[in-house]
Motif scaffolding. Structure first.
Motif, PDB file in Angstrom:
ATOM      1  N   HIS A  29      49.708  47.378  37.231  1.00 62.08           N
ATOM      2  CA  HIS A  29      48.699  46.541  38.019  1.00 62.08           C
ATOM      3  C   HIS A  29      47.817  45.781  36.537  1.00 62.08           C
ATOM      4  O   HIS A  29      47.349  46.676  35.984  1.00 62.08           O
ATOM      5  N   VAL A  30      47.773  44.708  36.829  1.00 63.42           N
ATOM      6  CA  VAL A  30      47.261  44.166  35.658  1.00 63.42           C
ATOM      7  C   VAL A  30      45.810  43.494  35.832  1.00 63.42           C
ATOM      8  O   VAL A  30      45.980  42.331  36.643  1.00 63.42           O
ATOM      9  N   PRO A  31      44.576  43.763  35.583  1.00 64.90           N
ATOM     10  CA  PRO A  31      43.274  43.205  35.843  1.00 64.90           C
ATOM     11  C   PRO A  31      43.373  41.854  35.003  1.00 64.90           C
ATOM     12  O   PRO A  31      43.465  41.586  33.875  1.00 64.90           O
ATOM     13  N   MET A  32      42.784  40.779  35.968  1.00 72.06           N
ATOM     14  CA  MET A  32      42.647  39.549  35.444  1.00 72.06           C
ATOM     15  C   MET A  32      41.605  38.756  36.364  1.00 72.06           C
ATOM     16  O   MET A  32      41.585  39.070  37.444  1.00 72.06           O
ATOM     17  N   GLN A  33      41.195  37.461  36.071  1.00 70.34           N
ATOM     18  CA  GLN A  33      40.404  36.760  36.726  1.00 70.34           C
ATOM     19  C   GLN A  33      41.116  36.045  37.792  1.00 70.34           C
ATOM     20  O   GLN A  33      42.466  35.634  37.512  1.00 70.34           O
ATOM     21  N   ALA A  34      40.694  35.619  38.846  1.00 67.64           N
ATOM     22  CA  ALA A  34      41.474  34.607  39.790  1.00 67.64           C
ATOM     23  C   ALA A  34      40.491  33.546  40.353  1.00 67.64           C
ATOM     24  O   ALA A  34      39.127  33.780  40.529  1.00 67.64           O
ATOM     25  N   ALA A  35      40.771  32.341  40.586  1.00 60.74           N
ATOM     26  CA  ALA A  35      40.001  31.357  41.273  1.00 60.74           C
ATOM     27  C   ALA A  35      40.921  30.495  42.299  1.00 60.74           C
ATOM     28  O   ALA A  35      42.150  30.581  42.061  1.00 60.74           O
ATOM     29  N   THR A  36      40.231  29.894  43.254  1.00 55.55           N
ATOM     30  CA  THR A  36      40.806  28.868  44.122  1.00 55.55           C
ATOM     31  C   THR A  36      40.646  27.650  43.623  1.00 55.55           C
ATOM     32  O   THR A  36      41.414  26.696  44.366  1.00 55.55           O
TER      33      THR A  36
END
Length: 314
Positions: A53-60
């Motif tokens: 599980h790799v934490p990262m940012q996400a946007a739409t």
């Protein structure tokens, strides 16, 4: 380094995940359900050698590209111009843009709309989205990119993240080589819904694929493209190295989504017409896939509006 992935499908998630795992700040830009899953639990990177599980940012939306020093454009070829228009207001002046897309002309199309250099990248990876926030890697993962002032440094960065990158002075030929592989496999895999290993065992399939390849090579030669290596050997090798892989076109049709077939076999047909070269096998494959995807196109017309389509890979 901050890196944005525009079009976080199977391809974008794999490379974004590998870079994030290596310690880079990565923003995945994709559909709401996928973005919500990544924000909640990180990206589940399910590879042949590890699971994490790799934490990262996400946007739409494309505002996620703001402040990024490297932008990986992974949207479908059908959405290239739309992606460029959405990214343009947010890109930093010194941001480097790579096109990790199927087809041969996406970097040129992005460059025309963005008014800046875009580096073409040829993608050799077998991946799929196994669910929201879950990318499954089936094999390979290398990239071939064009030469630029930043190419050497970025190639080293990718290598440190476990992604081999080759810099080629003949990236146009490498793009065509990938296109020819796509033209040989994608439509047939989509029509039959068979993975490559089973597909090539069918009666008459090898001859049909050879004919498609020969048409592509004839068009490339007349267009002044030097396609490297033995293309038929390369095509055969795909079934051996990715026997369980369904083509991205097959995945699109199975999900009732519009495919990129206009930019694969359809591109060869159009280029052949411009050069007065007959391409009957590619024309037939293109036509059959268009017939099968017609319901998906009608559905997409009613759904479209929230986000770009994503490019799922080979």
């Amino acid at each position: 380094m901050k890196i944005a992935v525009m079009g976080a499908g199977a391809v974008g998630c794999y490379y974004g995940g590998m870079l994030a795992r290596a310690g880079h700040e990565v923003v995945l830009i994709g559909r709401p359900q996928h973005v919500e899953a990544v924000r909640r639990a990180g990206l589940f990177l399910d590879t042949q050698t590890f699971q994490a599980h790799v934490p990262m940012q996400a946007a739409t939306d494309a505002s996620g590209t703001k402040d990024a020093k490297l932008v990986l454009c992974c949207v479908k070829s059908t959405d290239t111009e739309t992606a460029a228009a959405e990214m343009a207001p947010h890109l930093e002046p010194d941001a480097v843009v790579w096109s990790l897309q199927n087809g041969v002309d996406n970097a040129e199309r992005l460059q025309a709309r963005l008014g800046r250099e875009v580096i073409p990248a040829v993608v050799y990876v077998a991946t799929e989205m196994a669910g929201p926030g879950h990318v499954k890697h089936h094999g390979r993962g290398e990239l071939v990119i064009g030469p630029a002032a930043t190419s050497q440094a970025l190639a080293r960065m990718f290598a440190d993240a476990g992604v081999p990158v080759q810099i080629s002075d003949n990236v146009a030929g490498a793009l065509w080589a990938k296109l020819i592989v796509n033209c040989a496999y994608n439509a047939l895999s989509a029509i039959t819904q068979l993975p490559y290993g089973r597909l090539v065992q069918g009666d008459g399939v090898e001859r049909l694929m050879r004919d498609a390849v020969q048409e592509c090579l004839a068009v490339a030669q007349d267009a002044g493209i030097s396609v490297p290596g033995d293309m038929w050997e390369a095509v055969q090798r795909i079934a051996l190295t990715m026997p369980g892989q369904l083509s991205s076109t097959a995945q699109d049709l199975a999900r009732r989504k519009p495919s990129e077939i206009d930019h694969l076999n359809g591109y060869v047909v159009r280029k052949g017409e411009a050069l007065a070269i007959a391409t009957p096998v590619n024309r037939t494959l293109h036509t059959l896939v268009k017939l099968l995807e017609a319901p998906a196109l009608r559905r997409d017309a009613s759904d479209r509006g929230c986000c770009l389509e994503i490019a799922p890979g080979l």
